[in-house]
Design an enzyme around this catalytic site. Sequence first.
Site, PDB file in Angstrom:
ATOM      1  N   GLY A   1      -5.995  -5.467   1.553  1.00 54.61           N
ATOM      2  CA  GLY A   1      -4.745  -5.413   2.277  1.00 54.61           C
ATOM      3  C   GLY A   1      -4.072  -6.833   2.709  1.00 54.61           C
TER       4      GLY A   1
ATOM      5  CE  LYS B   1     -10.716  -4.777   7.869  1.00 51.27           C
ATOM      6  NZ  LYS B   1      -9.999  -4.068   6.939  1.00 51.27           N
TER       7      LYS B   1
ATOM      8  N   GLY C   1     -12.644  -4.426   1.050  1.00 54.68           N
ATOM      9  CA  GLY C   1     -14.005  -3.851   1.175  1.00 54.68           C
ATOM     10  C   GLY C   1     -14.501  -2.928   0.143  1.00 54.68           C
TER      11      GLY C   1
ATOM     12  NE  ARG D   1      -4.466  -1.345   1.741  1.00 52.54           N
ATOM     13  CZ  ARG D   1      -5.416  -1.981   2.594  1.00 52.54           C
ATOM     14  NH1 ARG D   1      -4.897  -2.035   3.931  1.00 52.54           N
ATOM     15  NH2 ARG D   1      -6.464  -2.416   2.056  1.00 52.54           N
TER      16      ARG D   1
END
Length: 404
Positions: free
Chosen positions: A360, A202, A384, A37
């Site tokens: 990520g 998640k 997401g 990232r």
Amino acid sequence: MTLRTIESLGSLHGKRVIVRCDLNVPLKDGQITDDGRVRASLPTLKALVEQGARLVIVSHLGRPDGQVNLKYSLAPVAARLAELIGSPVAFAADTVGESAQAAVAALTDGDIVVLENLRFNAGETSKVEAERVAFATELSALGDVLVSDGFGVVHRKQASVFDLAQILPSAAGLLIAAELDVLDRLTEKPEAPYSVILGGSKVSDKLGVIGHLLPRVNSLLIGGGMLFTFLAAQGHKVGASLLEVDQIETVRGYLAEAERLGVKIVLPTDVVVASKFGADAEYVTTAADQIENTPFGAAGLGLDIGPDTAAAFAAIIRDSKTVFWNGPMGVFELAPFADGTRTVAAALTEVNGLSVVGGGDSAAAVRILGFTDDQFGHISTGGGASLEFLEGKRLPGLEVLGWQ
Ligand SMILES: Nc1ncnc2c1ncn2[C@@H]1O[C@H](COP(=O)(O)OP(=O)(O)O)[C@@H](O)[C@H]1O
Ligand SMILES: O=C(OP(=O)(O)O)[C@H](O)COP(=O)(O)O
């Protein structure tokens, strides 16, 4: 309307440019395990430095819930950025306080400062608009314009992503533009068979996208922490595995809807069950409906898909023309539970069509497991965010930059 570009902000020479990046990198013992990232943010940062802008970089890291928690400090990320960009990068020990104000005041043209984690401030993630706007207003005092480039967070209605972009003149950075170029190819007539693979931890965030994705895909493969809510929906016991009890009914609805639409939801037939969460755990592979019938009983934790499941997933992936994968198949950070993720990643490298890995941790997983970026069609910085984009949702962090 398309996104406002950096050029729309006019000359940035000598201007203080707040750059909202997603520098939420995985850390282990304070060390960055994958700097993807940070690397992905470089084109925008370099372009702004070349223009002689004064860069004020802001980002979140993890979910510190509005509290200062140095486990989530961006200090190691600032150090890594300095190495990658090849010039000094200052670091401010707070986000809008005295340290940040002094560091920003000291910037000269082409200088860079990284401010401490946005999420150490409760206003960043507050659900109360006035609290977010108050924090965004404090942030806005540190810059003349905003370049928003944190693609991984554009699905969050948070102060630096949404409210700040309405206070300062704002535009999208190069990473967001590049991500949307690829994801557009997945939304506009993806070539069939189209498979989406979901995993990760998640779960409550990502279960919600399934209803919208079902009419768009041919197969949906479920692994990672997500699978246990599906097994529970089928009436199976899942021991101490990740489970969203209040989503079980919703998942039953997805299973029925998939049948109606003729979409295959492919669930694991075997899982790796561990005695505890740790690299030194004991573990066994068992049938997906027998999770509590191992020596660990109801304390058993499902930490990876089993080899039969991984092979079945790999076969479907290899036969697909379009594949999107978000969420590791297991706890790949611990060697005994990395096989499912490795097998799925390997299958993606063999896709004769477009293969996209998003998220990520998913991106980190493929790199940590030894794959290279060029083996995939695209590695997206957003998990997401890309999922919500693919389900056709309007994302607050894009809409505020002119995207419709
Ligand atoms: N069965 C499981 N139980 C608990 N955690 C899991 C399981 N499978 C995968 N995970 C964890 O999911 C995490 C990544 O999830 P997530 O953040 O949703 O993915 P991404 O960042 O790619 O969007 C990893 O840290 C991995 O260890
Ligand atoms: O890691 C991220 O998302 P991802 O795990 O979906 O890729 C982003 O940095 C967003 O973080 P958040 O999900 O805590 O808002």
